[in-house]
Each structure stands twice: as structure tokens, then as C-alpha cells.
Design a protein around this motif. Structure first.
Motif, PDB file in Angstrom:
ATOM      1  N   LEU A  24       0.846  -1.305   0.134  1.00 22.36           N
ATOM      2  CA  LEU A  24      -0.041   0.024  -0.167  1.00 22.36           C
ATOM      3  C   LEU A  24       1.135   1.344  -0.085  1.00 22.36           C
ATOM      4  CD1 LEU A  24      -2.598  -1.167   2.466  1.00 22.36           C
ATOM      5  CD2 LEU A  24      -2.893  -1.039  -0.015  1.00 22.36           C
ATOM      6  N   LEU A  25       2.059   1.318   0.200  1.00 16.98           N
ATOM      7  CA  LEU A  25       2.929   2.389   0.270  1.00 16.98           C
ATOM      8  C   LEU A  25       3.259   2.908  -1.089  1.00 16.98           C
ATOM      9  CD1 LEU A  25       5.523   1.635   3.279  1.00 16.98           C
ATOM     10  CD2 LEU A  25       3.836   3.178   3.373  1.00 16.98           C
ATOM     11  N   SER A  26       3.394   3.936  -1.489  1.00 17.34           N
ATOM     12  CA  SER A  26       3.952   4.485  -2.479  1.00 17.34           C
ATOM     13  C   SER A  26       5.404   4.167  -3.010  1.00 17.34           C
ATOM     14  CB  SER A  26       3.791   5.973  -2.625  1.00 17.34           C
ATOM     15  OG  SER A  26       4.383   6.807  -1.798  1.00 17.34           O
ATOM     16  N   PRO A  27       5.658   4.074  -4.004  1.00 16.09           N
ATOM     17  CA  PRO A  27       7.036   3.778  -4.603  1.00 16.09           C
ATOM     18  C   PRO A  27       8.102   4.500  -4.025  1.00 16.09           C
ATOM     19  CG  PRO A  27       5.501   3.432  -6.289  1.00 16.09           C
ATOM     20  CD  PRO A  27       4.821   3.860  -5.348  1.00 16.09           C
ATOM     21  N   TRP A  28       7.830   5.675  -3.917  1.00 15.72           N
ATOM     22  CA  TRP A  28       8.806   6.823  -3.551  1.00 15.72           C
ATOM     23  C   TRP A  28       8.890   6.799  -1.819  1.00 15.72           C
ATOM     24  CZ3 TRP A  28       4.834   7.855  -6.581  1.00 15.72           C
ATOM     25  CH2 TRP A  28       3.793   8.338  -6.148  1.00 15.72           C
ATOM     26  N   SER A  29       8.177   5.820  -1.174  1.00 21.21           N
ATOM     27  CA  SER A  29       7.981   6.189   0.293  1.00 21.21           C
ATOM     28  C   SER A  29       9.290   5.793   0.812  1.00 21.21           C
ATOM     29  CB  SER A  29       6.747   5.500   0.870  1.00 21.21           C
ATOM     30  OG  SER A  29       6.787   5.386   2.244  1.00 21.21           O
ATOM     31  N   LYS A  30       9.699   6.643   1.776  1.00 24.09           N
ATOM     32  CA  LYS A  30      10.906   6.030   2.634  1.00 24.09           C
ATOM     33  C   LYS A  30      10.860   4.911   3.877  1.00 24.09           C
ATOM     34  CE  LYS A  30      12.957  10.518   2.539  1.00 24.09           C
ATOM     35  NZ  LYS A  30      13.781  11.520   3.414  1.00 24.09           N
ATOM     36  N   LEU A  31       9.396   4.791   3.984  1.00 23.77           N
ATOM     37  CA  LEU A  31       9.367   3.424   4.644  1.00 23.77           C
ATOM     38  C   LEU A  31       9.133   2.206   3.866  1.00 23.77           C
ATOM     39  CD1 LEU A  31       6.458   5.016   7.030  1.00 23.77           C
ATOM     40  CD2 LEU A  31       8.560   4.355   7.596  1.00 23.77           C
ATOM     41  N   ARG A  32       9.070   2.356   2.368  1.00 23.37           N
ATOM     42  CA  ARG A  32       9.226   1.099   1.778  1.00 23.37           C
ATOM     43  C   ARG A  32      10.545   0.499   1.685  1.00 23.37           C
ATOM     44  NH1 ARG A  32       5.197  -0.218  -2.465  1.00 23.37           N
ATOM     45  NH2 ARG A  32       6.213  -2.052  -3.665  1.00 23.37           N
ATOM     46  N   VAL A  33      10.606  -0.779   1.754  1.00 21.32           N
ATOM     47  CA  VAL A  33      11.653  -1.652   1.868  1.00 21.32           C
ATOM     48  C   VAL A  33      12.122  -2.282   0.557  1.00 21.32           C
ATOM     49  CG1 VAL A  33      12.047  -1.561   4.401  1.00 21.32           C
ATOM     50  CG2 VAL A  33      11.034  -3.289   3.281  1.00 21.32           C
ATOM     51  N   SER A  34      13.184  -2.605   0.199  1.00 17.16           N
ATOM     52  CA  SER A  34      13.545  -3.504  -1.061  1.00 17.16           C
ATOM     53  C   SER A  34      13.016  -4.866  -0.961  1.00 17.16           C
ATOM     54  CB  SER A  34      15.156  -3.490  -1.147  1.00 17.16           C
ATOM     55  OG  SER A  34      15.643  -4.288  -0.163  1.00 17.16           O
ATOM     56  N   GLN A  35      12.973  -5.620  -1.751  1.00 12.35           N
ATOM     57  CA  GLN A  35      12.641  -6.881  -1.888  1.00 12.35           C
ATOM     58  C   GLN A  35      13.603  -7.790  -1.151  1.00 12.35           C
ATOM     59  OE1 GLN A  35       9.811  -8.070  -3.408  1.00 12.35           O
ATOM     60  NE2 GLN A  35      10.029 -10.372  -2.864  1.00 12.35           N
ATOM     61  N   ASN A  36      14.863  -7.731  -1.216  1.00 10.29           N
ATOM     62  CA  ASN A  36      15.596  -8.358  -0.443  1.00 10.29           C
ATOM     63  C   ASN A  36      15.468  -8.244   1.143  1.00 10.29           C
ATOM     64  OD1 ASN A  36      16.869  -9.367  -2.615  1.00 10.29           O
ATOM     65  ND2 ASN A  36      18.423  -7.744  -2.593  1.00 10.29           N
ATOM     66  N   CYS A  37      15.091  -6.925   1.748  1.00  5.64           N
ATOM     67  CA  CYS A  37      14.852  -6.772   2.828  1.00  5.64           C
ATOM     68  C   CYS A  37      13.451  -7.408   3.448  1.00  5.64           C
ATOM     69  CB  CYS A  37      14.595  -5.347   3.431  1.00  5.64           C
ATOM     70  SG  CYS A  37      16.218  -4.379   3.199  1.00  5.64           S
ATOM     71  N   ARG A  38      12.638  -7.450   2.466  1.00 10.30           N
ATOM     72  CA  ARG A  38      11.288  -8.294   2.737  1.00 10.30           C
ATOM     73  C   ARG A  38      11.582  -9.672   3.032  1.00 10.30           C
ATOM     74  NH1 ARG A  38       7.668  -5.924  -1.889  1.00 10.30           N
ATOM     75  NH2 ARG A  38       9.126  -4.256  -2.141  1.00 10.30           N
TER      76      ARG A  38
END
Length: 104
Positions: A24-38
Motif C-alpha cells: 500500500l505504500l507509494s514507490p517513493w515512500s521512505k518506509l518502503r523496503v527493498s525486495q531483499n529486505c522483505r
């Protein structure tokens, strides 16, 4: 096995909420983590929650002590003869084999 099932279902709900929040986070959000972190988060949640039932597999409590603890709590399902999760030393080896096969 019941404890492992419950723990992994709880872990799945944690991962589901995390994945939904990330989507649900926008792609440019600072709270969004990368695929590897997920992926690291998913593995960490399942690995850390799996330590709870694995600890019970490794504890070598005598069967009499386990039954005494169950009688102390006066659970209804014991009176019905539905005692799940008590394994003696003979069954522990076959239980560990089944546990490894299920994980694989």
C-alpha cells in the motif's frame, strides 16, 4: 505439532500484514523496503517463531512430570482422553524425523 502449526500461522499473519502494508505504500515512500529486505524479514519471522516449538522438542521432561502439569491445570480435554502433544523418549526420535521431513 499443534504448537508449531499455531506459531507458523501467527507468523503468516504477521508476514501478511507486513506485505500488505508494504504494497500500500507509494514507490517513493521512505518506509518502503527493498525486495531483499522483505525476504530477510519473512525468513526472520518464521525462523524466530519456529524456535518456540523446537525448544519443546529438545526439552527432555519425563512423561510423568508432563502428565502432572496437565492435571494441575484441570483441562476438560484431558478428562475426555484427548491428550495431544505428550511424547515419551521412544516417540521423540520418530517425531524428530517427521519434523525434519515436514520442514523440507
Amino acid at each position: 505439532f499443534w504448537l508449531l502449526t499455531v506459531v507458523l500461522v501467527c507468523g503468516s499473519f504477521i508476514i501478511l500484514l507486513f506485505a500488505r502494508y508494504q504494497s500500500l505504500l507509494s514507490p517513493w515512500s521512505k518506509l518502503r523496503v527493498s525486495q531483499n529486505c522483505r525476504i530477510v524479514f519473512y525468513v526472520y519471522v518464521h525462523a524466530s517463531l519456529s524456535l518456540i516449538p523446537i525448544g519443546y522438542l529438545l526439552v527432555d521432561t519425563p512423561l510423568e512430570v508432563q502428565k502432572k502439569m496437565l492435571q494441575y491445570f484441570e483441562l476438560d480435554w484431558i478428562a475426555d482422553g484427548k491428550v495431544f502433544g505428550i511424547f515419551n523418549g521412544v516417540q521423540r526420535y520418530s517425531q524428530n524425523i517427521v519434523f525434519v521431513v515436514v520442514l523440507v
